[in-house]
Design a protein around this motif. Structure first.
Motif, PDB file in Angstrom:
ATOM      1  N   SER A 119     -16.466  20.334  -8.036  1.00 31.69           N
ATOM      2  CA  SER A 119     -16.345  19.411  -7.439  1.00 31.69           C
ATOM      3  C   SER A 119     -16.284  19.627  -6.376  1.00 31.69           C
ATOM      4  N   LYS A 120     -15.465  19.936  -5.748  1.00 31.74           N
ATOM      5  CA  LYS A 120     -14.700  20.273  -4.106  1.00 31.74           C
ATOM      6  C   LYS A 120     -15.549  20.466  -3.504  1.00 31.74           C
ATOM      7  N   LYS A 121     -16.401  21.601  -3.783  1.00 33.09           N
ATOM      8  CA  LYS A 121     -17.238  21.812  -3.185  1.00 33.09           C
ATOM      9  C   LYS A 121     -18.976  20.742  -2.445  1.00 33.09           C
ATOM     10  N   LEU A 122     -18.742  19.653  -3.359  1.00 39.42           N
ATOM     11  CA  LEU A 122     -19.986  19.109  -3.732  1.00 39.42           C
ATOM     12  C   LEU A 122     -19.618  17.457  -2.623  1.00 39.42           C
ATOM     13  N   THR A 123     -20.843  16.952  -2.257  1.00 38.99           N
ATOM     14  CA  THR A 123     -20.947  15.438  -1.847  1.00 38.99           C
ATOM     15  C   THR A 123     -20.779  14.505  -2.952  1.00 38.99           C
ATOM     16  N   ASP A 124     -19.830  13.499  -2.158  1.00 43.60           N
ATOM     17  CA  ASP A 124     -19.319  12.964  -2.971  1.00 43.60           C
ATOM     18  C   ASP A 124     -21.199  11.964  -4.107  1.00 43.60           C
ATOM     19  N   LYS A 125     -21.450  11.357  -2.843  1.00 42.49           N
ATOM     20  CA  LYS A 125     -23.391  11.473  -3.521  1.00 42.49           C
ATOM     21  C   LYS A 125     -23.829  12.386  -4.983  1.00 42.49           C
ATOM     22  N   LYS A 126     -23.559  13.622  -4.660  1.00 40.68           N
ATOM     23  CA  LYS A 126     -23.833  15.425  -5.381  1.00 40.68           C
ATOM     24  C   LYS A 126     -23.041  14.584  -6.752  1.00 40.68           C
ATOM     25  N   ARG A 127     -21.640  14.325  -6.551  1.00 44.28           N
ATOM     26  CA  ARG A 127     -21.526  14.467  -7.426  1.00 44.28           C
ATOM     27  C   ARG A 127     -21.480  13.412  -8.702  1.00 44.28           C
ATOM     28  N   ARG A 128     -21.652  12.263  -7.764  1.00 40.45           N
ATOM     29  CA  ARG A 128     -22.299  11.092  -8.454  1.00 40.45           C
ATOM     30  C   ARG A 128     -23.372  11.356  -9.575  1.00 40.45           C
ATOM     31  N   ALA A 129     -24.552  11.390  -8.700  1.00 45.56           N
ATOM     32  CA  ALA A 129     -25.110  12.149  -9.560  1.00 45.56           C
ATOM     33  C   ALA A 129     -25.457  13.373 -11.107  1.00 45.56           C
ATOM     34  N   LEU A 130     -24.010  14.771 -10.304  1.00 52.48           N
ATOM     35  CA  LEU A 130     -24.028  15.114 -11.916  1.00 52.48           C
ATOM     36  C   LEU A 130     -23.215  14.272 -12.766  1.00 52.48           C
ATOM     37  N   TYR A 131     -22.432  13.667 -12.328  1.00 51.40           N
ATOM     38  CA  TYR A 131     -21.995  13.072 -13.424  1.00 51.40           C
ATOM     39  C   TYR A 131     -22.292  12.161 -13.766  1.00 51.40           C
ATOM     40  N   ASP A 132     -23.783  11.853 -13.789  1.00 54.73           N
ATOM     41  CA  ASP A 132     -24.827  10.950 -14.609  1.00 54.73           C
ATOM     42  C   ASP A 132     -25.478  12.125 -15.649  1.00 54.73           C
ATOM     43  N   GLU A 133     -25.649  13.194 -15.101  1.00 53.50           N
ATOM     44  CA  GLU A 133     -26.466  14.668 -15.996  1.00 53.50           C
ATOM     45  C   GLU A 133     -25.658  14.595 -17.101  1.00 53.50           C
ATOM     46  N   ILE A 134     -24.232  14.773 -16.324  1.00 55.96           N
ATOM     47  CA  ILE A 134     -23.346  15.604 -17.512  1.00 55.96           C
ATOM     48  C   ILE A 134     -22.896  14.493 -18.874  1.00 55.96           C
ATOM     49  N   THR A 135     -23.035  13.592 -18.079  1.00 54.34           N
ATOM     50  CA  THR A 135     -22.126  12.636 -19.560  1.00 54.34           C
ATOM     51  C   THR A 135     -24.129  12.180 -19.979  1.00 54.34           C
ATOM     52  N   ARG A 136     -25.081  12.434 -19.976  1.00 58.04           N
ATOM     53  CA  ARG A 136     -26.745  12.396 -20.148  1.00 58.04           C
ATOM     54  C   ARG A 136     -26.556  13.397 -21.142  1.00 58.04           C
ATOM     55  N   GLN A 137     -26.029  14.937 -20.721  1.00 56.42           N
ATOM     56  CA  GLN A 137     -26.790  15.536 -21.275  1.00 56.42           C
ATOM     57  C   GLN A 137     -25.821  16.343 -22.631  1.00 56.42           C
ATOM     58  N   ALA A 138     -24.283  16.392 -22.166  1.00 56.78           N
ATOM     59  CA  ALA A 138     -23.154  16.820 -23.161  1.00 56.78           C
ATOM     60  C   ALA A 138     -23.247  16.707 -24.658  1.00 56.78           C
ATOM     61  N   VAL A 139     -23.318  17.728 -25.359  1.00 57.44           N
ATOM     62  CA  VAL A 139     -22.647  17.842 -26.317  1.00 57.44           C
ATOM     63  C   VAL A 139     -21.212  16.471 -26.972  1.00 57.44           C
ATOM     64  N   ALA A 140     -20.510  16.235 -25.908  1.00 58.14           N
ATOM     65  CA  ALA A 140     -18.748  15.796 -26.107  1.00 58.14           C
ATOM     66  C   ALA A 140     -18.637  15.464 -24.408  1.00 58.14           C
ATOM     67  N   TRP A 141     -18.025  14.502 -23.909  1.00 61.51           N
ATOM     68  CA  TRP A 141     -17.523  13.990 -23.244  1.00 61.51           C
ATOM     69  C   TRP A 141     -16.086  13.073 -22.833  1.00 61.51           C
ATOM     70  N   ALA A 142     -14.999  13.235 -22.659  1.00 62.67           N
ATOM     71  CA  ALA A 142     -14.291  12.028 -22.324  1.00 62.67           C
ATOM     72  C   ALA A 142     -13.049  12.100 -20.963  1.00 62.67           C
ATOM     73  N   VAL A 143     -12.750  11.149 -20.475  1.00 65.86           N
ATOM     74  CA  VAL A 143     -11.944  11.099 -19.428  1.00 65.86           C
ATOM     75  C   VAL A 143     -10.785  10.602 -19.969  1.00 65.86           C
TER      76      VAL A 143
END
Length: 204
Positions: A55-79
């Motif tokens: 995450s430290k190597k990504l722009t804020d915009k890219k992180r937020r886009a990946l957040y949406d992709e990860i939460t959509r495709q993950a088997v499970a996730w939590a924070v």
């Protein structure tokens, strides 16, 4: 780093018979204010998410886009977030471990192996491997780092509306020159970590 490299650690675990490998990482160990946040993610094996990285190597915009992709495709996730009061009470390392345990407990699928970023075992009661710079070496840990970072950033942006004089929306609570200047002018607010400000104020 290629997507193939990102799956090397997990691939070895799958070959050993593990089927639900979880990555865990945190965000916010260093700031002067706000919570520490941990993410836990189980991705489908060998899933390719273009652009996935530490995450430290990504722009804020890219992180937020990946957040949406990860939460959509993950088997499970939590924070899980652990606030500044607990950090002051039990110290940042123990608060980080508590956040990691909370994220793990929040998963709808129970993993059979956990990869944890760093070199300290949070003793989660499950088979665990610590991975130094894991967010740059493991797909699941990288995904967890993104969820933790974006969740915490969004929280600090909300706190900026409550305490606009500190600039939390910009530095997210880290000790920037502007943040220290605001502390000198206004003093700490309720979400500042008192244990992190002792040297700044010259107290023990």
């Amino acid at each position: 780093m290629s997507e193939t490299d990102f799956w090397e650690i997990e691939r070895g675990l799958y070959q050993e018979g593990y089927t639900a490998v979880c990555g865990i990482d945190e965000a916010g160990r260093g700031p002067l204010a706000g919570p520490v946040c941990a993410g836990a993610v189980i991705l489908p094996p060998e899933l390719e998410i273009p652009g996935l990285n530490d995450s430290k190597k990504l722009t804020d915009k890219k992180r937020r886009a990946l957040y949406d992709e990860i939460t959509r495709q993950a088997v499970a996730w939590a924070v899980c977030m652990v606030d500044e009061k607990v950090i002051d009470e039990i110290n940042i390392l123990q608060a980080t471990f508590r956040a990691m345990a909370g994220a793990l407990a929040g998963l709808k699928t129970v993993p059979d192996f956990v990869l944890v970023d760093g070199n300290r075992d949070p003793e989660l009661g499950i088979a665990t491997q610590t991975v130094v710079k894991g967010d740059a070496r493991s797909a699941n840990v990288a995904a967890a780092s993104i969820l933790a970072k974006v969740t915490r950033d969004r929280f600090m942006e909300q706190q900026a509306e409550r305490y606009p004089q500190y600039g939390f929306e910009i530095h997210k609570g880290y000790g920037t020159k502007a943040h220290y200047a605001a502390l000198r002018e206004y003093g700490p607010c309720p979400i500042h970590r008192q244990s992190f400000l002792r040297s700044f104020y010259g107290t023990k």
